[in-house]
Design an enzyme around this catalytic site. Structure first.
Site, PDB file in Angstrom:
ATOM      1  N   ARG A 166      -4.276  42.136 -19.288  1.00 20.27           N
ATOM      2  CA  ARG A 166      -3.021  42.729 -19.753  1.00 20.27           C
ATOM      3  C   ARG A 166      -3.203  44.237 -19.892  1.00 20.27           C
ATOM      4  O   ARG A 166      -4.239  44.710 -20.335  1.00 20.27           O
ATOM      5  CB  ARG A 166      -2.615  42.138 -21.105  1.00 20.27           C
ATOM      6  CG  ARG A 166      -2.051  40.749 -21.022  1.00 20.27           C
ATOM      7  CD  ARG A 166      -1.569  40.242 -22.357  1.00 20.27           C
ATOM      8  NE  ARG A 166      -2.644  40.058 -23.308  1.00 20.27           N
ATOM      9  CZ  ARG A 166      -2.983  40.917 -24.251  1.00 20.27           C
ATOM     10  NH1 ARG A 166      -2.303  42.045 -24.424  1.00 20.27           N
ATOM     11  NH2 ARG A 166      -3.983  40.673 -25.072  1.00 20.27           N
ATOM     12  N   TYR A 202      -1.238  39.835 -12.650  1.00 21.96           N
ATOM     13  CA  TYR A 202      -2.181  39.091 -13.487  1.00 21.96           C
ATOM     14  C   TYR A 202      -1.601  38.625 -14.815  1.00 21.96           C
ATOM     15  O   TYR A 202      -0.965  39.414 -15.531  1.00 21.96           O
ATOM     16  CB  TYR A 202      -3.417  39.960 -13.777  1.00 21.96           C
ATOM     17  CG  TYR A 202      -4.626  39.127 -14.151  1.00 21.96           C
ATOM     18  CD1 TYR A 202      -5.410  38.566 -13.160  1.00 21.96           C
ATOM     19  CD2 TYR A 202      -4.941  38.877 -15.476  1.00 21.96           C
ATOM     20  CE1 TYR A 202      -6.508  37.784 -13.488  1.00 21.96           C
ATOM     21  CE2 TYR A 202      -6.036  38.093 -15.811  1.00 21.96           C
ATOM     22  CZ  TYR A 202      -6.816  37.547 -14.814  1.00 21.96           C
ATOM     23  OH  TYR A 202      -7.893  36.773 -15.140  1.00 21.96           O
ATOM     24  N   LYS A 208       3.731  36.012 -22.629  1.00 23.94           N
ATOM     25  CA  LYS A 208       3.729  37.057 -23.665  1.00 23.94           C
ATOM     26  C   LYS A 208       5.072  37.789 -23.705  1.00 23.94           C
ATOM     27  O   LYS A 208       5.577  38.122 -24.773  1.00 23.94           O
ATOM     28  CB  LYS A 208       2.608  38.051 -23.392  1.00 23.94           C
ATOM     29  CG  LYS A 208       1.233  37.420 -23.305  1.00 23.94           C
ATOM     30  CD  LYS A 208       0.878  36.700 -24.559  1.00 23.94           C
ATOM     31  CE  LYS A 208      -0.558  36.211 -24.514  1.00 23.94           C
ATOM     32  NZ  LYS A 208      -0.910  35.460 -25.719  1.00 23.94           N
ATOM     33  N   SER A 242      -6.377  37.640 -29.036  1.00 23.13           N
ATOM     34  CA  SER A 242      -6.747  37.115 -27.716  1.00 23.13           C
ATOM     35  C   SER A 242      -8.263  36.969 -27.610  1.00 23.13           C
ATOM     36  O   SER A 242      -9.003  37.834 -28.072  1.00 23.13           O
ATOM     37  CB  SER A 242      -6.268  38.082 -26.638  1.00 23.13           C
ATOM     38  OG  SER A 242      -4.922  38.416 -26.844  1.00 23.13           O
ATOM     39  N   CYS A 260     -10.373  34.989 -29.069  1.00 26.06           N
ATOM     40  CA  CYS A 260     -11.131  34.767 -30.310  1.00 26.06           C
ATOM     41  C   CYS A 260     -11.244  33.278 -30.623  1.00 26.06           C
ATOM     42  O   CYS A 260     -11.441  32.901 -31.787  1.00 26.06           O
ATOM     43  CB  CYS A 260     -10.473  35.487 -31.475  1.00 26.06           C
ATOM     44  SG  CYS A 260     -10.752  37.260 -31.472  1.00 26.06           S
ATOM     45  N   ASP A 288      -1.780  28.767 -27.850  1.00 25.64           N
ATOM     46  CA  ASP A 288      -1.550  30.220 -27.800  1.00 25.64           C
ATOM     47  C   ASP A 288      -0.281  30.687 -28.512  1.00 25.64           C
ATOM     48  O   ASP A 288      -0.289  31.767 -29.085  1.00 25.64           O
ATOM     49  CB  ASP A 288      -1.510  30.684 -26.339  1.00 25.64           C
ATOM     50  CG  ASP A 288      -1.660  32.193 -26.181  1.00 25.64           C
ATOM     51  OD1 ASP A 288      -2.534  32.767 -26.859  1.00 25.64           O
ATOM     52  OD2 ASP A 288      -0.910  32.791 -25.405  1.00 25.64           O
TER      53      ASP A 288
END
Ligand code: OXD
Ligand code: MN
Length: 600
Positions: free
Chosen positions: A69, A210, A219, A261, A263, A286
């Site tokens: 990102r 991507y 997102k 992200s 983790c 997520d």
């Protein structure tokens, strides 16, 4: 093709601007998914993996300039800079439209423009939302098939409604001359813009193929646009996993968890408890959309249909359920390739003697560099997960009993800490900080405040976002609100070694959370919140060095006191929009630390 006049008119407008060779309306069928894989293989974007080792799976390598990102090039184009707030990059909406129209002008020449109607959340759920993504990337079409519900059933559900998020995506690499060969990973290495127009619920993305830059349902829609809708309509769109926890007696609690992200959300969502008789099942890994039900409880759905997980570090030890999930039918990106046609990444297993790395170069364990990109990914349907909860697609969602906030912190933050109230829990979420990871382009390992793990994903002013959390809590029946906990699996000892084994052992923390929710576990009050009372954390059979658990549960008054100025600076960023309730929590924390220091 749709008969929805608003949808048709918009698609036509975008077609005229992007000038693709043809327009393809996606039906969402299995045949269409296979066709996308075939197209990618034909174009050199993908390779089929060995059919015996990894049936139905492909391996993709992106351009090295397009691997994560791009937060720096991600913009919130609200009417004013102030609405986007200090944590977002802002651009003027009208100027951005003009700029983007210029970039999109002929951007799809020589390519197909795919029209992907998608639903975030089960079709028909009152919590779900519809979007339509236009893209010139077969990789995006295939990935959207996995990550969302797509195609004709979505068009049917949309009917003639105008209520859909409009997303345009181009890799920004027109094939303007018939003689120029396509590249295996078309993208625009020098120009990337991921722009959001929250007021009109639009997403315009250019230049990257991507992940979160390109799969617009994830997102861009489910967090940045949805967070604005959630603010306007009184619900929550969060960067959270959702898991179902069952105790040995068969009692159930649903837990949501916000972690930045890379983790370990996917690992936690699929965890195999080491504690006998306990069970974790997955609802999502997520994103969680949460709304109050008629009974006053907060219900969550997973708006996604697949997992776009970080591959490196995933192994039979760290996440056997993810390994089983990706045993077939998976799109892998930027992993390493084995000699026998399978994928490999760091920590998956002992390194093979020779590989091809993600940059197509020969690799051996002696090469001295990583074989897979640290943000290499697998993209796989959630339904393939062996521990998916049967109710994962329940249109009503699942009632959440606890919310975990966690970051990657080498010190200060103890293993687990229960908030004193919803307001205090919101405070703990607001001061979360974590070391950055490879999920975003930029420095890895730098400590930054990442409130509620939403720093890159909140589509409006974060001060208003905190106020929204407080308002929802204040308007709810406090006894029905989820309890909030701050966790940290990443605390290290003086030699830099992790103190907590993590993975399946995290079930010990989940058990304490479960028992707090059910009123059966003891806690002690500390200046920062409630920690497990001596003996309350189940440590039976745990192998950790002497003193590790004491250290993990130690509230370091000095370090917390030293943290206060940074928290103040962090809060000051939000100026007048910083809610008083959170400033009050900071003042109370300061007072509690001061009196503990005085008596220590
Ligand atoms: C993700 C991220 O891909 O958070 O989920 O970056
Ligand atoms: Mn994420």
């Amino acid at each position: 093709m749709s008969t929805n006049p608003k949808l048709q008119a918009w698609v036509e407008d975008m077609r005229a601007m992007c000038r693709p060779e043809r327009v393809v309306w996606c039906d969402g069928s299995a045949a269409e998914y296979q066709e996308m894989l075939r197209l990618m293989v034909h174009a050199g974007t993908a390779l089929w993996l060995d059919e015996k080792k990894r049936p139905g799976s492909v391996f993709v390598r992106s351009d090295p300039a397009d691997v994560a990102r791009v937060e720096e090039f991600t913009f919130i184009c609200s009417k004013s800079r102030d609405e986007a707030g200090p944590t977002n990059n802002w651009r003027d909406p009208e100027e951005t439209r003009v700029m983007m129209r210029g970039l999109y002008d002929g951007a799809m020449q020589g390519r197909a423009m795919y029209v992907i109607p998608y639903s975030m959340g089960p079709i028909g759920s009152s919590i779900s939302r519809i979007g339509v993504e236009l893209t010139d990337s077969p990789y995006v079409v295939a990935s959207m098939h996995v990550m969302a519900r797509v195609g004709s059933p979505v068009l049917k559900a949309l009917g003639s409604s105008d209520d859909f998020v409009r997303g345009v995506h181009s890799v920004g690499a027109p094939l303007s001359s018939a003689t120029v060969p396509d590249s295996p990973w078309p993208c625009n290495a020098s120009s990337k813009f991921i722009t959001h127009f929250p007021d009109t619920r639009e997403i315009w993305s250019y230049g990257s193929g991507y992940g979160g830059n390109a799969l617009l349902g994830k997102k861009c829609h489910a967090l940045r646009i949805a967070s604005v809708q959630a603010r306007d309509e009184g619900w929550l769109a969060e960067h959270m996993l959702i898991l179902k926890l069952t105790d040995p007696k068969g009692q159930v609690a649903y837990v949501a968890g916000a972690f930045p992200s890379a983790c370990g959300k996917t690992n936690l969502a699929m965890l195999n408890p080491t504690l006998p008789g306990w069970k974790v099942q997955t609802i999502g890994d997520d994103i969680a959309w949460m709304k109050f039900g008629a009974d006053g409880r907060l219900y969550a759905i997973n708006p996604e249909a697949g997992f776009f997980g970080v591959a490196p570090g995933t192994s039979m030890k760290s996440n056997p359920n993810a390994m089983a999930t990706i045993a077939r039918g998976t799109v892998f990106t930027n992993c390493a390739l084995t000699r026998d046609g399978d994928v490999w990444w760091e920590e998956m297993s002992e390194a093979p003697a020779a590989l091809t790395d993600w940059l197509r170069r020969p690799w051996t364990p002696q090469s001295g560099r990583k074989a897979a990109h640290p943000n290499a990914r697998f993209c796989v349907p959630a339904s393939q997960c062996p521990v998916i909860a049967p109710e994962w697609e329940d249109p009503n969602g699942v009632p959440i009993s606890a919310i975990l906030f966690g970051g990657r912190r080498a010190n200060t933050v103890p293993l687990v800490n229960e908030a004193l109230s919803w307001q205090h829990g919101t405070f703990l979420g607001s001061i979360m900080s974590s070391e950055t990871t490879a999920a975003a382009a930029g420095t890895v390992g730098a400590l930054r405040h990442d409130p509620m793990a939403m720093l890159p994903f909140c589509g409006y002013h974060m001060g208003d976002y905190f106020a929204h959390w407080l308002k929802l809590g204040a308007g709810a029946d406090a006894s029905k609100l989820p309890r909030i906990f701050h966790v940290n699996w990443f605390r290290k000892d003086a030699n830099g070694k992790f103190l907590w084994p993590g993975y399946g052992e995290n079930s010990r923390v989940l058990k304490w959370v479960f028992e707090r929710v059910h009123g059966t576990a003891a806690a002690v009050d500390t200046p920062i919140g409630r920690l497990p009372a001596p003996g309350a954390l189940d440590l039976s059979g745990l192998q950790v060095p002497e003193g590790a658990v004491e250290e993990l549960l130690r509230v370091d008054l000095d370090l917390w006191t030293q943290e206060l100025p940074a928290i103040k600076t962090h809060f000051d960023k939000f100026g007048a929009k910083m809610p008083q309730g959170l400033r009050d929590e900071l003042a109370s924390l300061e007072q509690r630390l001061a009196s503990a220091n005085a008596t220590a």
